[in-house]
Scaffold this active site. Structure first.
Site, PDB file in Angstrom:
ATOM      1  N   LYS A  40      -1.648  -0.661 -11.535  1.00 57.35           N
ATOM      2  CA  LYS A  40      -1.126  -0.013 -10.321  1.00 57.35           C
ATOM      3  C   LYS A  40       0.351  -0.364 -10.111  1.00 57.35           C
ATOM      4  O   LYS A  40       0.888  -1.252 -10.801  1.00 57.35           O
ATOM      5  CB  LYS A  40      -1.965  -0.482  -9.127  1.00 57.35           C
ATOM      6  N   TYR A  80      -9.411   9.322  -5.388  1.00 54.53           N
ATOM      7  CA  TYR A  80      -9.985   8.471  -4.336  1.00 54.53           C
ATOM      8  C   TYR A  80     -10.720   9.300  -3.269  1.00 54.53           C
ATOM      9  O   TYR A  80     -10.834   8.849  -2.126  1.00 54.53           O
ATOM     10  CB  TYR A  80      -8.876   7.639  -3.684  1.00 54.53           C
ATOM     11  N   ASN A 143      -3.970  -5.086  -5.619  1.00 48.26           N
ATOM     12  CA  ASN A 143      -4.865  -5.769  -6.561  1.00 48.26           C
ATOM     13  C   ASN A 143      -4.649  -5.383  -8.027  1.00 48.26           C
ATOM     14  O   ASN A 143      -5.525  -5.538  -8.869  1.00 48.26           O
ATOM     15  CB  ASN A 143      -6.330  -5.630  -6.127  1.00 48.26           C
ATOM     16  N   HIS A 146      -6.863  -0.837 -11.698  1.00 47.84           N
ATOM     17  CA  HIS A 146      -8.033   0.000 -11.417  1.00 47.84           C
ATOM     18  C   HIS A 146      -8.892   0.072 -12.677  1.00 47.84           C
ATOM     19  O   HIS A 146      -8.350   0.144 -13.780  1.00 47.84           O
ATOM     20  CB  HIS A 146      -7.601   1.424 -11.030  1.00 47.84           C
ATOM     21  N   GLU A 157     -12.730  10.601 -14.248  1.00 50.03           N
ATOM     22  CA  GLU A 157     -11.380  10.064 -14.052  1.00 50.03           C
ATOM     23  C   GLU A 157     -10.506  10.299 -15.290  1.00 50.03           C
ATOM     24  O   GLU A 157      -9.327  10.632 -15.166  1.00 50.03           O
ATOM     25  CB  GLU A 157     -11.451   8.575 -13.712  1.00 50.03           C
TER      26      GLU A 157
HETATM   27  N1  UDP Z   1      -8.508  -1.004  -0.831  1.00 46.50           N
HETATM   28  C1  UDP Z   1      -7.711  -1.454   0.209  1.00 46.50           C
HETATM   29  N2  UDP Z   1      -8.332  -2.041   1.287  1.00 46.50           N
HETATM   30  C2  UDP Z   1      -9.673  -2.206   1.382  1.00 46.50           C
HETATM   31  C3  UDP Z   1     -10.481  -1.751   0.313  1.00 46.50           C
HETATM   32  C4  UDP Z   1      -9.860  -1.146  -0.781  1.00 46.50           C
HETATM   33  O1  UDP Z   1      -6.496  -1.331   0.174  1.00 46.50           O
HETATM   34  O2  UDP Z   1     -10.171  -2.748   2.391  1.00 46.50           O
HETATM   35  C5  UDP Z   1      -7.863  -0.374  -1.991  1.00 46.50           C
HETATM   36  C6  UDP Z   1      -7.774  -1.329  -3.182  1.00 46.50           C
HETATM   37  O3  UDP Z   1      -6.523  -1.084  -3.840  1.00 46.50           O
HETATM   38  C7  UDP Z   1      -8.933  -0.866  -4.059  1.00 46.50           C
HETATM   39  C8  UDP Z   1      -8.898   0.631  -3.810  1.00 46.50           C
HETATM   40  O4  UDP Z   1      -8.609   0.751  -2.424  1.00 46.50           O
HETATM   41  O5  UDP Z   1      -8.752  -1.227  -5.411  1.00 46.50           O
HETATM   42  C9  UDP Z   1     -10.154   1.371  -4.137  1.00 46.50           C
HETATM   43  O6  UDP Z   1     -11.232   0.776  -3.446  1.00 46.50           O
HETATM   44  P1  UDP Z   1     -12.624   0.531  -4.161  1.00 46.50           P
HETATM   45  O7  UDP Z   1     -13.606   0.125  -3.122  1.00 46.50           O
HETATM   46  O8  UDP Z   1     -12.967   1.709  -5.020  1.00 46.50           O
HETATM   47  O9  UDP Z   1     -12.334  -0.766  -5.063  1.00 46.50           O
HETATM   48  P2  UDP Z   1     -12.187  -0.960  -6.643  1.00 46.50           P
HETATM   49  O10 UDP Z   1     -13.142  -0.004  -7.310  1.00 46.50           O
HETATM   50  O11 UDP Z   1     -10.750  -0.703  -6.994  1.00 46.50           O
HETATM   51  O12 UDP Z   1     -12.565  -2.405  -6.876  1.00 46.50           O
HETATM   52 MG    MG Z   2     -13.466   2.037  -7.015  1.00 51.66          MG
END
Ligand code: UDP
Ligand code: MG
Length: 181
Positions: A40, A80, A143, A146, A157
């Site tokens: 990212k 998303y 974080n 992805h 995706e």
């Molecule tokens: N995210 C965020 N705040 C939150 C939860 C998620 O900013 O409280 C962001 C974070 O960058 C995350 C992305 O949204 O990686 C997608 O969320 P998901 O639950 O799909 O998590 P991932 O699959 O990336 O672990």
């Molecule tokens: Mg996810």
């Protein structure tokens, strides 16, 4: 449990055919399963691209797609779409479109599940040491990486982020040292 394993296997074999590949390996071994991994904007800015690629390479996965992209907001909205209702969604789209992303397709046995384990929990404060997020990040909104969360989602995706012609099929000369083939 058995059913879930079976449906993962069927989906993984389907993903091989979708990628124009004959599923290699037998039984539960499907070594052409593919997943989308993306470094990212924060990961790119923090010069973490090399470290993240190295972890997947060292693990034994095969890189079949790689590009540096400024991702259009429409692509991010589709990517998303299941998070649309979340309060953090607008900030997430702003952040993901704030700078370049390194998008990759990695291939290998159970690559979807193993990648998620390597990446770690969504919140870096919950992510275990040894995972990418557990070693390299602190805040949930930054974080670094992805990874697709299921074989079916990975196929969607990859189709969203890559044109078929951008994926490279190449014979890995280390296959017999990584797999029992
Ligand atoms: N995210 C965020 N705040 C939150 C939860 C998620 O900013 O409280 C962001 C974070 O960058 C995350 C992305 O949204 O990686 C997608 O969320 P998901 O639950 O799909 O998590 P991932 O699959 O990336 O672990
Ligand atoms: Mg996810």
């Amino acid at each position: 449990m058995l059913l879930r394993g079976l449906s993962r296997l069927v989906a993984a074999r389907r993903s091989c055919w979708a990628a124009g590949r004959r599923p290699l390996g037998s039984g539960s071994q499907v070594i052409c399963e593919q997943t989308l991994v993306a470094v990212k904007p924060d990961g790119v800015q923090r010069r973490l691209v090399g470290e993240i690629i190295q972890r997947f390479e060292k693990r034994g996965f095969q890189l079949v797609g790689l590009k540096l992209v400024q991702v259009p907001r429409e692509v991010l909205s589709a990517h998303y779409h299941d998070l649309e209702e979340k309060t953090f969604y607008p900030a997430l789209i702003d952040y993901m479109s704030s700078g370049p992303i390194v998008a990759m397709v990695w291939e290998g046995q159970d690559v979807v599940k193993v990648s998620r384990t390597m990446v770690g929990a969504t919140s870096p404060t919950q992510a275990l040491p040894g995972t990418i997020r557990g070693d390299l990040c602190v805040d949930i909104s930054r974080n670094a990486v992805h990874a697709s969360d299921s074989v079916e989602v990975a196929q969607k995706e990859i189709a969203l982020w890559f044109h078929h012609s951008e994926l490279v099929q190449w014979k890995c000369c280390a296959h017999s040292n990584i797999y029992n083939v």
